[in-house]
Write an enzyme that holds these catalytic residues in place. Structure first.
Site, PDB file in Angstrom:
ATOM      1  N   ASN A  95       0.739  -1.189   0.038  1.00 35.07           N
ATOM      2  CA  ASN A  95       0.154   0.023  -0.142  1.00 35.07           C
ATOM      3  C   ASN A  95       0.883   1.219  -0.087  1.00 35.07           C
ATOM      4  O   ASN A  95       1.539   1.686   0.935  1.00 35.07           O
ATOM      5  CB  ASN A  95      -0.872   0.009   1.166  1.00 35.07           C
ATOM      6  CG  ASN A  95      -2.213   0.908   1.290  1.00 35.07           C
ATOM      7  OD1 ASN A  95      -1.862   1.881   0.311  1.00 35.07           O
ATOM      8  ND2 ASN A  95      -2.991   0.791   1.908  1.00 35.07           N
ATOM      9  N   TYR A 155      -2.949   1.598  -5.731  1.00 35.51           N
ATOM     10  CA  TYR A 155      -3.042   0.390  -4.794  1.00 35.51           C
ATOM     11  C   TYR A 155      -4.471  -0.100  -4.975  1.00 35.51           C
ATOM     12  O   TYR A 155      -4.800  -1.296  -5.215  1.00 35.51           O
ATOM     13  CB  TYR A 155      -2.442   0.634  -3.347  1.00 35.51           C
ATOM     14  CG  TYR A 155      -2.649  -0.509  -2.435  1.00 35.51           C
ATOM     15  CD1 TYR A 155      -1.776  -1.588  -2.390  1.00 35.51           C
ATOM     16  CD2 TYR A 155      -3.949  -0.516  -1.216  1.00 35.51           C
ATOM     17  CE1 TYR A 155      -2.152  -2.750  -1.342  1.00 35.51           C
ATOM     18  CE2 TYR A 155      -3.971  -1.564  -0.596  1.00 35.51           C
ATOM     19  CZ  TYR A 155      -3.104  -2.747  -0.639  1.00 35.51           C
ATOM     20  OH  TYR A 155      -3.255  -3.882   0.325  1.00 35.51           O
ATOM     21  N   VAL A 188      -4.899  -6.935   9.233  1.00 41.02           N
ATOM     22  CA  VAL A 188      -4.099  -8.059   9.698  1.00 41.02           C
ATOM     23  C   VAL A 188      -2.989  -7.604   9.945  1.00 41.02           C
ATOM     24  O   VAL A 188      -2.256  -6.755   9.265  1.00 41.02           O
ATOM     25  CB  VAL A 188      -3.967  -9.176   8.676  1.00 41.02           C
ATOM     26  CG1 VAL A 188      -3.256 -10.371   9.025  1.00 41.02           C
ATOM     27  CG2 VAL A 188      -5.460  -9.522   7.998  1.00 41.02           C
ATOM     28  N   THR A 190       0.766  -7.328  10.267  1.00 39.77           N
ATOM     29  CA  THR A 190       1.842  -8.100   9.415  1.00 39.77           C
ATOM     30  C   THR A 190       3.052  -6.795   9.527  1.00 39.77           C
ATOM     31  O   THR A 190       2.583  -5.755   9.713  1.00 39.77           O
ATOM     32  CB  THR A 190       1.313  -8.244   7.931  1.00 39.77           C
ATOM     33  OG1 THR A 190       1.087  -7.018   7.337  1.00 39.77           O
ATOM     34  CG2 THR A 190       0.317  -9.376   7.889  1.00 39.77           C
TER      35      THR A 190
HETATM   36  P1  NAP Z   1       4.037  -7.704   4.040  1.00 41.95           P
HETATM   37  O1  NAP Z   1       4.021  -8.046   5.592  1.00 41.95           O
HETATM   38  O2  NAP Z   1       4.732  -6.498   3.587  1.00 41.95           O
HETATM   39  O3  NAP Z   1       4.778  -8.885   3.348  1.00 41.95           O
HETATM   40  C1  NAP Z   1       4.925  -8.697   2.002  1.00 41.95           C
HETATM   41  C2  NAP Z   1       5.598 -10.064   1.361  1.00 41.95           C
HETATM   42  O4  NAP Z   1       5.989  -9.773   0.102  1.00 41.95           O
HETATM   43  C3  NAP Z   1       7.004 -10.030   2.095  1.00 41.95           C
HETATM   44  O5  NAP Z   1       7.162 -11.521   2.140  1.00 41.95           O
HETATM   45  C4  NAP Z   1       7.847  -9.589   1.057  1.00 41.95           C
HETATM   46  O6  NAP Z   1       9.065 -10.030   1.167  1.00 41.95           O
HETATM   47  C5  NAP Z   1       7.221  -9.660  -0.329  1.00 41.95           C
HETATM   48  N1  NAP Z   1       7.444  -8.800  -1.422  1.00 41.95           N
HETATM   49  C6  NAP Z   1       6.820  -7.634  -1.638  1.00 41.95           C
HETATM   50  N2  NAP Z   1       7.294  -6.989  -2.728  1.00 41.95           N
HETATM   51  C7  NAP Z   1       7.844  -7.890  -3.517  1.00 41.95           C
HETATM   52  C8  NAP Z   1       8.425  -7.975  -4.346  1.00 41.95           C
HETATM   53  N3  NAP Z   1       8.477  -6.610  -5.354  1.00 41.95           N
HETATM   54  N4  NAP Z   1       9.101  -9.126  -4.949  1.00 41.95           N
HETATM   55  C9  NAP Z   1       9.192 -10.242  -4.235  1.00 41.95           C
HETATM   56  N5  NAP Z   1       8.355 -10.104  -2.965  1.00 41.95           N
HETATM   57  C10 NAP Z   1       7.885  -9.032  -2.397  1.00 41.95           C
HETATM   58  O7  NAP Z   1       2.538  -7.566   3.611  1.00 41.95           O
HETATM   59  P2  NAP Z   1       1.142  -8.379   4.088  1.00 41.95           P
HETATM   60  O8  NAP Z   1       0.342  -7.289   5.036  1.00 41.95           O
HETATM   61  O9  NAP Z   1       1.283  -9.835   4.523  1.00 41.95           O
HETATM   62  O10 NAP Z   1       0.395  -8.529   2.821  1.00 41.95           O
HETATM   63  C11 NAP Z   1       0.218  -9.361   1.739  1.00 41.95           C
HETATM   64  C12 NAP Z   1      -0.827  -9.102   0.786  1.00 41.95           C
HETATM   65  O11 NAP Z   1      -1.976  -8.802   1.407  1.00 41.95           O
HETATM   66  C13 NAP Z   1      -0.516  -7.883   0.006  1.00 41.95           C
HETATM   67  O12 NAP Z   1      -1.119  -8.022  -1.373  1.00 41.95           O
HETATM   68  C14 NAP Z   1      -1.774  -6.747   0.640  1.00 41.95           C
HETATM   69  O13 NAP Z   1      -1.991  -5.736  -0.203  1.00 41.95           O
HETATM   70  C15 NAP Z   1      -2.631  -7.674   1.217  1.00 41.95           C
HETATM   71  N6  NAP Z   1      -3.432  -6.905   2.122  1.00 41.95           N
HETATM   72  C16 NAP Z   1      -2.960  -7.066   3.577  1.00 41.95           C
HETATM   73  C17 NAP Z   1      -3.922  -6.334   4.532  1.00 41.95           C
HETATM   74  C18 NAP Z   1      -3.131  -6.441   5.893  1.00 41.95           C
HETATM   75  O14 NAP Z   1      -3.925  -5.989   6.892  1.00 41.95           O
HETATM   76  N7  NAP Z   1      -2.027  -6.839   6.243  1.00 41.95           N
HETATM   77  C19 NAP Z   1      -4.883  -5.918   4.220  1.00 41.95           C
HETATM   78  C20 NAP Z   1      -5.384  -5.932   2.869  1.00 41.95           C
HETATM   79  C21 NAP Z   1      -4.635  -6.554   1.941  1.00 41.95           C
HETATM   80  P3  NAP Z   1      10.661  -9.069   0.835  1.00 41.95           P
HETATM   81  O15 NAP Z   1      10.639  -7.807   1.796  1.00 41.95           O
HETATM   82  O16 NAP Z   1      11.676  -9.915   1.150  1.00 41.95           O
HETATM   83  O17 NAP Z   1      10.630  -8.871  -0.418  1.00 41.95           O
END
Ligand code: NAP
Length: 260
Positions: A95, A155, A188, A190
């Site tokens: 985001n 986003y 969530v 994270t």
């Molecule tokens: P996160 O904690 O930032 O984890 C993201 C993961 O993606 C990490 O393993 C990161 O690893 C990898 N990553 C990011 N960009 C990358 C790239 N260009 N190439 C390869 N790896 C990449 O995110 P999250 O909160 O778990 O979110 C996961 C998904 O859920 C996303 O699509 C997000 O939009 C969606 N989402 C999350 C929430 C929430 O509340 N957390 C809510 C709505 C939607 P590295 O840093 O090692 O690359």
């Protein structure tokens, strides 16, 4: 309950931490072989070792999904395992706060490129192998696709497009018995969420405010609860479920606001 995922190779983009990390772990504990993609090698190797110490199989591929040919190369590397490809979880995303008023067309295009294109590329390059396995795709979108958030046009556009592509691919892939579904997380905890919270002057107060508005249990959704939904969708246990947009969010998006 057997989810029939034993020895199935499933790719999880961004599968080293956060929601993707929980999905990778859940697949491994079901006897599947998660292949997780991330940019940070330390995080990836750490997860492989964690799972190995529990006697579980997994693989890490270090890659930046936004680099040219990254997705094609990832799929080629996965094929070296010689176990085909059963599933793809498109999950990596950020985001990045490219708004309408305070953004610009160049940054908007970049945000859409970085958040959306690798979903298509990964699905495109996995497709011949998903046809062989009659496997399936799970797209991780966001509640933002339905509710908006403000200040994050790139986003939001990407997350909305992921929902449209879920239906589009579900329709196109019917003849191959390949199912395509989407999960829309809302709140969530994270690494991504923590960094978003940190942008507020009073992060803890902001968090308390949000949590109070989540109808079921007044708590955040656990990454493991998103993973359980992903497992069910990946499994043949959901063999007649396709083109669905699922919100495991404690009723945050769809229940009557008077219930909060
Ligand atoms: P996160 O904690 O930032 O984890 C993201 C993961 O993606 C990490 O393993 C990161 O690893 C990898 N990553 C990011 N960009 C990358 C790239 N260009 N190439 C390869 N790896 C990449 O995110 P999250 O909160 O778990 O979110 C996961 C998904 O859920 C996303 O699509 C997000 O939009 C969606 N989402 C999350 C929430 C929430 O509340 N957390 C809510 C709505 C939607 P590295 O840093 O090692 O690359």
């Amino acid at each position: 309950m057997d989810l029939y995922l034993k020895d199935k190779v499933i790719i999880i983009t961004g599968g080293t931490k956060g929601i993707g990390g929980a999905i990778s772990r859940a697949i491994a504990y079901e006897g599947g072989i998660p292949v997780f993609i991330g940019r940070n090698a330390t995080d990836g190797e750490k997860l492989v070792q964690e799972l190995k110490s529990d006697g579980l199989k997994s693989h890490f591929i270090q890659a930046d999904l936004n680099e040219k040919d990254a997705c094609k190369n990832i799929v080629e590397k996965v094929l070296l395992l010689k176990k085909g490809i059963f599933g793809l979880v498109n999950n990596a995303g950020r985001n990045d706060g490219i708004g309408l008023e305070h953004g610009n067309p160049i940054n908007f295009a970049q945000s859409v490129t970085e958040n959306l294109f690798h979903y298509y590329e990964m699905a495109h390059y996995c497709l011949p192998y998903l046809k062989k396995s009659e496997g399936n795709i799970v797209n991780i979108s966001s509640k933002v696709a339905l509710t908006g958030q403000g200040g994050t046009s790139g986003y939001a556009a990407s997350k909305g497009a992921q929902l449209a592509l879920t239906r589009e691919w579900a329709a196109e892939l019917l003849p191959y018995n390949i199912r395509v579904n989407a999960i829309l997380p809302a709140e969530v905890m994270t690494p991504l969420y923590e960094s978003w919270l940190a942008t507020f002057d009073h992060p803890q107060e902001k968090l308390n405010e949000i949590v109070q508005k989540i109808p079921l249990g007044h708590r955040m959704t656990k990454a493991e609860e998103i993973a359980d939904m992903a497992l069910f969708l990946l499994s043949k246990r959901s063999a007649h479920t396709t083109g669905q947009l699922l919100s495991p969010d404690g009723g945050y998006v769809h229940l009557d606001r008077s219930l909060t």
